[in-house]
Design an enzyme around this catalytic site. Structure first.
Site, PDB file in Angstrom:
ATOM      1  N   ASN A   7     -35.438 -13.620  40.415  1.00 17.81           N
ATOM      2  CA  ASN A   7     -36.830 -13.293  39.794  1.00 17.81           C
ATOM      3  C   ASN A   7     -37.055 -14.405  38.559  1.00 17.81           C
ATOM      4  O   ASN A   7     -36.151 -14.099  37.543  1.00 17.81           O
ATOM      5  CB  ASN A   7     -37.147 -12.116  39.577  1.00 17.81           C
ATOM      6  CG  ASN A   7     -38.361 -11.372  39.000  1.00 17.81           C
ATOM      7  OD1 ASN A   7     -38.784 -12.290  38.078  1.00 17.81           O
ATOM      8  ND2 ASN A   7     -38.984 -10.669  39.390  1.00 17.81           N
ATOM      9  N   ASP A   9     -39.982 -14.478  36.525  1.00 21.85           N
ATOM     10  CA  ASP A   9     -40.895 -14.030  35.783  1.00 21.85           C
ATOM     11  C   ASP A   9     -40.573 -14.333  34.189  1.00 21.85           C
ATOM     12  O   ASP A   9     -41.520 -14.826  33.470  1.00 21.85           O
ATOM     13  CB  ASP A   9     -40.950 -12.378  36.008  1.00 21.85           C
ATOM     14  CG  ASP A   9     -41.579 -12.175  37.023  1.00 21.85           C
ATOM     15  OD1 ASP A   9     -42.145 -13.052  37.911  1.00 21.85           O
ATOM     16  OD2 ASP A   9     -41.504 -11.025  37.393  1.00 21.85           O
ATOM     17  N   HIS A  10     -39.419 -13.992  34.050  1.00 24.48           N
ATOM     18  CA  HIS A  10     -39.154 -14.098  32.424  1.00 24.48           C
ATOM     19  C   HIS A  10     -39.059 -15.359  31.832  1.00 24.48           C
ATOM     20  O   HIS A  10     -38.954 -15.935  30.566  1.00 24.48           O
ATOM     21  CB  HIS A  10     -37.946 -13.461  31.773  1.00 24.48           C
ATOM     22  CG  HIS A  10     -38.149 -11.929  32.255  1.00 24.48           C
ATOM     23  ND1 HIS A  10     -39.259 -11.368  31.763  1.00 24.48           N
ATOM     24  CD2 HIS A  10     -37.441 -10.624  33.087  1.00 24.48           C
ATOM     25  CE1 HIS A  10     -39.349  -9.949  32.092  1.00 24.48           C
ATOM     26  NE2 HIS A  10     -38.559 -10.016  32.966  1.00 24.48           N
ATOM     27  N   HIS A  43     -43.661 -12.291  40.203  1.00 24.40           N
ATOM     28  CA  HIS A  43     -44.557 -11.125  40.170  1.00 24.40           C
ATOM     29  C   HIS A  43     -45.965 -11.510  39.519  1.00 24.40           C
ATOM     30  O   HIS A  43     -45.916 -11.690  38.472  1.00 24.40           O
ATOM     31  CB  HIS A  43     -44.016 -10.022  39.266  1.00 24.40           C
ATOM     32  CG  HIS A  43     -44.509  -8.726  39.457  1.00 24.40           C
ATOM     33  ND1 HIS A  43     -44.129  -7.676  38.946  1.00 24.40           N
ATOM     34  CD2 HIS A  43     -46.069  -8.290  40.007  1.00 24.40           C
ATOM     35  CE1 HIS A  43     -44.779  -6.624  39.182  1.00 24.40           C
ATOM     36  NE2 HIS A  43     -46.161  -7.180  39.856  1.00 24.40           N
ATOM     37  N   ARG A  45     -48.730 -10.186  38.072  1.00 25.82           N
ATOM     38  CA  ARG A  45     -49.373  -9.013  37.627  1.00 25.82           C
ATOM     39  C   ARG A  45     -50.905  -9.049  37.424  1.00 25.82           C
ATOM     40  O   ARG A  45     -51.294 -10.040  37.114  1.00 25.82           O
ATOM     41  CB  ARG A  45     -48.636  -8.397  36.247  1.00 25.82           C
ATOM     42  CG  ARG A  45     -47.296  -8.058  36.545  1.00 25.82           C
ATOM     43  CD  ARG A  45     -46.745  -7.634  35.155  1.00 25.82           C
ATOM     44  NE  ARG A  45     -45.459  -6.662  35.313  1.00 25.82           N
ATOM     45  CZ  ARG A  45     -45.436  -5.368  35.463  1.00 25.82           C
ATOM     46  NH1 ARG A  45     -46.800  -4.555  35.354  1.00 25.82           N
ATOM     47  NH2 ARG A  45     -44.442  -4.796  35.554  1.00 25.82           N
ATOM     48  N   ARG A  49     -49.565 -11.164  32.631  1.00 20.67           N
ATOM     49  CA  ARG A  49     -48.725 -11.435  31.167  1.00 20.67           C
ATOM     50  C   ARG A  49     -47.528 -12.005  31.206  1.00 20.67           C
ATOM     51  O   ARG A  49     -47.360 -12.530  30.212  1.00 20.67           O
ATOM     52  CB  ARG A  49     -48.196  -9.974  30.931  1.00 20.67           C
ATOM     53  CG  ARG A  49     -46.995  -9.364  31.856  1.00 20.67           C
ATOM     54  CD  ARG A  49     -46.246  -8.303  31.261  1.00 20.67           C
ATOM     55  NE  ARG A  49     -47.182  -6.977  31.316  1.00 20.67           N
ATOM     56  CZ  ARG A  49     -46.496  -5.880  31.554  1.00 20.67           C
ATOM     57  NH1 ARG A  49     -45.221  -5.629  31.565  1.00 20.67           N
ATOM     58  NH2 ARG A  49     -47.411  -4.995  31.707  1.00 20.67           N
ATOM     59  N   HIS A  50     -47.212 -12.608  32.558  1.00 20.40           N
ATOM     60  CA  HIS A  50     -46.252 -13.805  32.466  1.00 20.40           C
ATOM     61  C   HIS A  50     -46.474 -14.875  33.476  1.00 20.40           C
ATOM     62  O   HIS A  50     -47.078 -15.918  33.091  1.00 20.40           O
ATOM     63  CB  HIS A  50     -44.753 -13.315  32.612  1.00 20.40           C
ATOM     64  CG  HIS A  50     -44.454 -12.083  33.535  1.00 20.40           C
ATOM     65  ND1 HIS A  50     -44.937 -12.104  34.912  1.00 20.40           N
ATOM     66  CD2 HIS A  50     -43.734 -11.151  33.410  1.00 20.40           C
ATOM     67  CE1 HIS A  50     -44.715 -11.178  35.424  1.00 20.40           C
ATOM     68  NE2 HIS A  50     -43.749 -10.127  34.420  1.00 20.40           N
ATOM     69  N   GLU A  70     -44.384 -10.973  44.523  1.00 19.40           N
ATOM     70  CA  GLU A  70     -44.252  -9.418  43.930  1.00 19.40           C
ATOM     71  C   GLU A  70     -45.777  -9.078  43.849  1.00 19.40           C
ATOM     72  O   GLU A  70     -46.231  -9.788  42.716  1.00 19.40           O
ATOM     73  CB  GLU A  70     -43.505  -9.116  42.963  1.00 19.40           C
ATOM     74  CG  GLU A  70     -42.120  -8.257  43.464  1.00 19.40           C
ATOM     75  CD  GLU A  70     -41.441  -8.157  42.166  1.00 19.40           C
ATOM     76  OE1 GLU A  70     -41.945  -7.538  41.242  1.00 19.40           O
ATOM     77  OE2 GLU A  70     -40.058  -8.398  42.271  1.00 19.40           O
ATOM     78  N   THR A 100     -41.671  -2.904  32.524  1.00 21.72           N
ATOM     79  CA  THR A 100     -41.364  -3.763  33.975  1.00 21.72           C
ATOM     80  C   THR A 100     -41.635  -2.587  34.922  1.00 21.72           C
ATOM     81  O   THR A 100     -41.922  -1.594  34.640  1.00 21.72           O
ATOM     82  CB  THR A 100     -39.684  -4.055  33.977  1.00 21.72           C
ATOM     83  OG1 THR A 100     -39.573  -4.588  35.238  1.00 21.72           O
ATOM     84  CG2 THR A 100     -38.851  -2.962  33.774  1.00 21.72           C
ATOM     85  N   THR A 101     -41.553  -2.960  36.450  1.00 20.68           N
ATOM     86  CA  THR A 101     -41.866  -2.163  37.478  1.00 20.68           C
ATOM     87  C   THR A 101     -41.070  -0.745  37.150  1.00 20.68           C
ATOM     88  O   THR A 101     -39.713  -0.928  37.080  1.00 20.68           O
ATOM     89  CB  THR A 101     -41.571  -2.707  38.583  1.00 20.68           C
ATOM     90  OG1 THR A 101     -41.899  -4.063  38.845  1.00 20.68           O
ATOM     91  CG2 THR A 101     -42.289  -1.727  39.933  1.00 20.68           C
ATOM     92  N   GLU A 151     -37.083  -2.639  49.764  1.00 21.99           N
ATOM     93  CA  GLU A 151     -36.302  -2.881  48.724  1.00 21.99           C
ATOM     94  C   GLU A 151     -36.057  -1.762  48.053  1.00 21.99           C
ATOM     95  O   GLU A 151     -36.786  -1.071  47.442  1.00 21.99           O
ATOM     96  CB  GLU A 151     -37.111  -4.077  47.890  1.00 21.99           C
ATOM     97  CG  GLU A 151     -36.147  -4.485  46.537  1.00 21.99           C
ATOM     98  CD  GLU A 151     -36.700  -5.484  45.697  1.00 21.99           C
ATOM     99  OE1 GLU A 151     -37.290  -6.274  46.284  1.00 21.99           O
ATOM    100  OE2 GLU A 151     -36.285  -5.318  44.489  1.00 21.99           O
ATOM    101  N   HIS A 198     -33.618  -4.548  41.081  1.00 23.91           N
ATOM    102  CA  HIS A 198     -33.852  -3.870  39.930  1.00 23.91           C
ATOM    103  C   HIS A 198     -32.912  -3.387  38.839  1.00 23.91           C
ATOM    104  O   HIS A 198     -31.995  -2.605  39.367  1.00 23.91           O
ATOM    105  CB  HIS A 198     -34.958  -2.770  39.598  1.00 23.91           C
ATOM    106  CG  HIS A 198     -35.977  -2.877  38.899  1.00 23.91           C
ATOM    107  ND1 HIS A 198     -35.827  -2.473  37.520  1.00 23.91           N
ATOM    108  CD2 HIS A 198     -37.092  -2.990  38.689  1.00 23.91           C
ATOM    109  CE1 HIS A 198     -36.675  -2.547  36.942  1.00 23.91           C
ATOM    110  NE2 HIS A 198     -37.652  -2.978  37.470  1.00 23.91           N
ATOM    111  N   HIS A 221     -33.847 -10.143  35.333  1.00 19.46           N
ATOM    112  CA  HIS A 221     -33.462 -10.344  33.743  1.00 19.46           C
ATOM    113  C   HIS A 221     -32.230 -10.596  33.717  1.00 19.46           C
ATOM    114  O   HIS A 221     -32.070 -11.468  32.525  1.00 19.46           O
ATOM    115  CB  HIS A 221     -34.015  -8.949  33.183  1.00 19.46           C
ATOM    116  CG  HIS A 221     -33.744  -8.766  31.521  1.00 19.46           C
ATOM    117  ND1 HIS A 221     -32.848  -8.341  31.226  1.00 19.46           N
ATOM    118  CD2 HIS A 221     -34.894  -9.103  30.893  1.00 19.46           C
ATOM    119  CE1 HIS A 221     -32.876  -8.539  30.015  1.00 19.46           C
ATOM    120  NE2 HIS A 221     -34.403  -8.716  29.837  1.00 19.46           N
TER     121      HIS A 221
END
Ligand code: PXP
Length: 252
Positions: A7, A9-10, A43, A45, A49-50, A70, A100-101, A151, A198, A221
């Site tokens: 992932n 996202d970051h 993801h 969103r 935001r990212h 996602e 986060t989720t 998942e 996660h 992450h």
């Protein structure tokens, strides 16, 4: 050996800190693939935001492994997914205030909506996955909706691990891990793929990676954090190595 979904996202979180062009998610996806990623996840969103829409559009033709989008089960996201056609969509709950989720989807509570969304996505050839907790009722509801995969949310497992000094023999951790493994058996029995993710990191991943029948691990992450020191390619390579070394068929 389970596949690794990375992932990124970051990477976008860092870019959005300056609303600039770097670091670039497409280049990051390439680095993750070179490190051995089997899947790239983003993801999108509702608050963007990212990751932003353009990222998903740019990634779609570029990612040569599986692209997993996602998203929340909203009309807007279903429309975007049907347009972009990632290989897989993972439906997650989304709260505006969350960092986060936070929890799994409550499929039991929105069975008919979920059935419609799964149909809309599968009609155009996408694989669908439900991000849920290890509750048997949620697994049965996911099967009833026609999801291809579940998942299982490993956040609580990661939390117990971190708050008990990384003690693999901790009773609470064992219970949580057993519940995830039992969920895996139920998911597979009902004809779906068993995925998990996660909060997984370089210290806690192996007891999950060696579970019977586990197909995919989704990790973000910890890999992007490690990449600050080692670069993304090496961070992914290290995670792949740990997954590979997790003893086959053992849950500890
Ligand atoms: N799986 C799902 C469904 C998620 O929402 C996330 C976080 O975006 C992850 C996996 C990855 O979690 P982490 O960033 O803690 O590795």
């Amino acid at each position: 050996m389970p596949h690794l979904g990375v992932n990124i996202d970051h990477v976008a979180t860092l870019r959005q800190a300056r609303r600039g062009a770097e670091p670039d998610v497409v280049r990051a996806a390439h680095e993750a693939e070179l490190g051995g990623a089997d899947c790239i996840t983003v993801h999108l969103r509702e608050d963007r935001r990212h990751v932003v829409d353009e990222d998903v559009l740019r990634l779609r033709p570029f990612v040569s492994v599986k692209l997993n989008l996602e998203m929340a089960a909203t009309d807007e996201m279903v429309r975007i997914a049907r347009d972009v056609q990632p290989h897989m969509v993972t439906l997650v709950p989304e709260g505006r205030a969350e960092i986060t989720t936070e929890g799994g989807l409550n499929i039991v509570k929105q069975l008919s909506r979920m059935k419609d969304v799964v149909t809309a996505l599968e009609d155009v050839g996408m694989v669908t996955s439900a991000f849920i907790e290890h509750d048997p009722k949620q697994i049965d509801a996911a099967a009833e909706c026609g999801f291809n995969a579940c998942e299982i949310h490993t956040g609580p497992y990661a939390h117990i691990f971190a708050h008990n000094g990384g003690d693999f023999l901790h009773e609470g951790l064992k219970r949580e891990r057993d519940a995830i493994a039992d969920a895996g058996f139920r998911i597979i029995e009902r004809g779906m793929r068993f995925n998990a993710g996660h909060g997984l990191n370089y210290h806690n991943v192996q007891p999950i990676a060696c579970m019977t029948g586990i197909a995919e691990l989704h990790i973000g992450h910890s890999i992007v954090s490690r990449a600050v020191y080692t670069g993304l390619r090496e961070a992914v390579r290290e995670m792949k190595r740990l997954i590979e070394l997790a003893p086959a068929g053992r849950a500890s």
